[in-house]
Scaffold this active site. Structure first.
Site, PDB file in Angstrom:
ATOM      1  N   PRO A   1       0.831  -1.212   0.000  1.00  0.00           N
ATOM      2  CA  PRO A   1       0.000   0.000   0.000  1.00  0.00           C
ATOM      3  C   PRO A   1       0.859   1.252   0.000  1.00  0.00           C
ATOM      4  O   PRO A   1       1.899   1.326   0.648  1.00  0.00           O
ATOM      5  CB  PRO A   1      -0.780  -0.126   1.317  1.00  0.00           C
ATOM      6  CG  PRO A   1       0.135  -0.913   2.211  1.00  0.00           C
ATOM      7  CD  PRO A   1       0.835  -1.890   1.299  1.00  0.00           C
TER       8      PRO A   1
ATOM      9  N   ARG B   1      -1.090  15.652 -11.425  1.00  0.00           N
ATOM     10  CA  ARG B   1      -1.992  14.521 -11.641  1.00  0.00           C
ATOM     11  C   ARG B   1      -3.228  14.886 -12.469  1.00  0.00           C
ATOM     12  O   ARG B   1      -3.740  14.048 -13.206  1.00  0.00           O
ATOM     13  CB  ARG B   1      -2.418  13.889 -10.308  1.00  0.00           C
ATOM     14  CG  ARG B   1      -1.253  13.227  -9.570  1.00  0.00           C
ATOM     15  CD  ARG B   1      -1.725  12.451  -8.334  1.00  0.00           C
ATOM     16  NE  ARG B   1      -2.515  11.292  -8.706  1.00  0.00           N
ATOM     17  CZ  ARG B   1      -3.818  11.187  -8.514  1.00  0.00           C
ATOM     18  NH1 ARG B   1      -4.507  12.190  -7.966  1.00  0.00           N
ATOM     19  NH2 ARG B   1      -4.457  10.090  -8.886  1.00  0.00           N
TER      20      ARG B   1
ATOM     21  N   CYS C   1       3.243  28.385 -17.402  1.00  0.00           N
ATOM     22  CA  CYS C   1       2.943  28.936 -18.727  1.00  0.00           C
ATOM     23  C   CYS C   1       2.463  27.813 -19.645  1.00  0.00           C
ATOM     24  O   CYS C   1       3.104  27.466 -20.628  1.00  0.00           O
ATOM     25  CB  CYS C   1       4.183  29.613 -19.288  1.00  0.00           C
ATOM     26  SG  CYS C   1       3.847  30.656 -20.713  1.00  0.00           S
TER      27      CYS C   1
END
Length: 443
Positions: A303, A342, A373
Site C-alpha cells: 500500500p 496529476r 505557462c
C-alpha cells in the site's frame, strides 16, 4: 469548538483529522491551516502524522487478523518518499518498496533496515542493482530475463546469493486509467503468465547459482475501487505457485500482491473498506491452497496511496480571478502542475475548499488554474467552492500521495515545503526549496 467536515474520506481510519474551527477555518491534525500558511508560506504540503501512523497500524493489524500474521505490508515509497516518512514506516513495522537508488538511498539514510526493503522497477541500471545488493537489500523484484542475468552476475561478483521475486503479469485488467493499469498481458512490466514467459523465468531463476527465488509478485494497477480484481489476481498467482510445484518441483514461498488500493478522492469514488480487501484476498488464497494441497505462502502487500493520500492536503494562495461570462470563471493559485501534475496527466479529481471560509456553503464553480505557462496547467475544472477572493487560501484535499513525489521545477518554480502536524504540533519534514538549491547543479 471544532466540528468534523464529514468529507467522506478513506474508510480505513476516521476523517476527523480535517475539521472546521470556531473561526470557520479549515484545520488538519488540530492545527489551523491559515496559521500554517502564514508561518510556512504557500504552496504548502501538509501531512497529518497521526493519520499516517494509524493507516500503517491498520495494515499490520489486518494481516494479523485475516492471515494469522503471515505477511508484511511494504509501504510503496513512490507515493511519498522522504526521510521522515521512511522513519515512520520503520517505526510502525512496515517493509518498504523502493524503485530507484534515490529512494533506496533516502531510506538507508533514514535508518530503514535494508533487509526489509524490496527493489522494484522495469529497467534497473547495473550500478543501482550493485548498490542495492551491496547494501543488503532484502528482495529484488526482477522484471525481465536481462535483469535476472544482471542480478546473478552482480551478486556473484559480490560473493552474495540474492533473494528475488519475479514480477508476473497475471492478465487481470483493473478498471482504472490506462497509464496506471499494469496487470494486463500488454504491459511494460514483468513476465507474462499467459505466454509461458513467467514459468520459463521461474525455471531459469532456480538454476542461477547466485539467486534465491523467494517469491512471485504482481501489481494490477492503481486507484482500484473494486475487490474483485484483487481476488482474481490472488487466485491466479496462487495457482501459478501450485503449478510451479506440480510441473517442475519448484517451491515458491512468498506471494507479493502489490498495491493499488483506491481511496475516496471525491464523492463519486466508492472504495470498499481495506479490511474487506484483506479478508477477501485471504479467503481467495486459502481456497486455492486448500484445493491444491499447497502451504499458505507468506504474503506481501504494497500500500502507498491508501496510507498517505488522505492524510495530506495542499494549501495555495488565491490570486487573480477571471470571469468569462457564459463560459467559466478561472481562479488562479500560486502553484499548479509543478507541485501536482496529476490532473494534467490523468484528469484526477479532488475535493477543494476555501480554507478561511471552510464552513460556508459552496455556491460558486471555478476552474482552478496554476501559474505555469501552459494552458493545461489546471487543478480542476468547474470545481464547486465557496465564494472566493484574491488572498484567500485554497485547500486541496487528499494530496498526500503522488504530489510531492511527482513535483518538478518546471518554469524554474521552487518545490514547496512539507510539514507534518500531529495533534497540534508541527514539524518541517522537507524544507522549502530555495533559489540557491535550484541552481546548485548549474555550471
Amino acid at each position: 469548538m471544532e466540528t468534523s467536515l464529514q468529507l467522506k474520506g478513506d474508510h480505513m481510519v476516521s476523517n476527523d483529522h480535517v475539521s472546521v474551527n470556531a473561526h470557520n477555518h479549515l484545520t488538519i491534525g488540530g492545527k489551523d491551516t491559515l496559521e500554517l500558511a502564514r508561518e510556512f508560506g504557500t504552496p504548502l504540503y501538509v501531512m497529518d502524522e497521526a493519520f499516517v501512523r494509524a493507516a500503517c497500524r491498520h495494515y499490520v493489524a489486518a494481516i494479523k487478523t485475516h492471515y494469522d500474521g503471515k505477511g508484511l505490508a511494504a509501504f510503496a515509497s513512490k507515493a511519498f518518499c522522504c526521510k521522515a516518512m521512511c522513519k515512520i514506516a520503520a517505526e510502525e513495522g512496515l517493509a518498504l518498496d523502493v524503485v530507484s537508488k534515490g529512494e533506496l538511498f533516502t531510506a538507508l539514510l533514514a535508518g530503514f533496515p535494508a533487509d526489509r526493503m524490496l527493489f522494484h522497477g522495469n529497467n534497473k541500471p547495473a550500478d543501482e542493482l550493485e548498490f542495492a545488493i551491496t547494501s543488503g537489500i532484502g528482495r529484488i523484484v526482477a522484471d525481465n530475463i536481462n535483469e535476472l542475468e544482471q542480478i546473478n552476475t552482480i551478486a556473484g561478483s559480490c560473493g552474495k546469493r540474492q533473494s528475488v521475486q519475479l514480477r508476473i503479469t497475471p492478465g487481470v485488467e483493473a478498471h482504472t486509467h490506462d497509464y496506471v493499469r499494469t496487470g494486463q498481458t500488454d504491459s511494460k512490466f514483468g513476465f507474462a503468465l499467459q505466454t509461458g514467459d513467467a514459468m520459463r523465468a521461474v525455471q531459469m531463476a532456480v538454476r542461477m547459482p547466485n539467486l534465491r527465488l523467494s517469491g512471485v509478485h504482481c501489481h494490477i494497477g492503481s486507484q482500484i475501487l473494486d475487490v474483485q480484481p484483487f481476488m482474481l489476481a490472488a487466485e491466479i498467482m496462487t495457482g501459478f505457485i501450485a503449478d510451479a510445484r506440480d510441473q517442475h518441483n519448484i517451491t515458491i514461498e512468498e506471494l507479493n500482491l502489490g498495491g493499488g488500493f483506491g481511496i475516496r478522492y471525491t464523492e463519486q469514488d466508492n472504495p470498499p473498506p481495506h479490511e474487506d480487501f484483506l479478508h477477501s484476498v485471504s479467503r481467495a488464497i486459502s481456497g486455492v491452497c486448500s484445493a491444491r494441497n499447497l502451504p499458505l505462502p507468506f504474503i506481501y502487500i504494497e500500500p502507498g496511496r491508501s496510507i498517505v493520500a488522505p492524510a495530506g492536503i495542499t494549501l495555495y494562495t488565491v490570486g487573480a480571478i477571471k470571469e468569462i461570462p457564459g463560459i467559466r470563471t478561472y481562479l488562479s493559485v500560486d502553484g499548479g502542475m509543478a507541485d501536482n501534475p496529476r490532473y494534467a496527466l490523468y484528469g484526477s479529481q479532488y475535493e477543494m475548499l476555501i480554507a478561511n471560509k471552510a464552513g460556508a456553503e459552496k455556491t460558486k464553480r471555478y476552474t482552478v488554474a496554476g501559474r505555469c505557462c501552459e494552458s493545461g496547467d489546471l487543478l480542476g475544472k468547474d470545481v464547486p467552492l465557496q465564494d472566493a477572493a484574491a488572498g484567500d487560501i485554497l485547500a486541496v484535499l487528499a494530496t498526500g500521495a503522488y504530489n510531492y513525489s511527482m513535483a518538478s521545477n518546471y518554469n524554474r518554480l521552487l518545490k514547496p515545503a512539507v510539514v507534518f502536524v500531529n495533534n497540534g504540533a508541527v514539524r518541517v519534514a522537507v524544507k522549502r526549496q530555495s533559489y540557491e538549491d535550484l541552481i546548485q547543479s548549474d555550471e
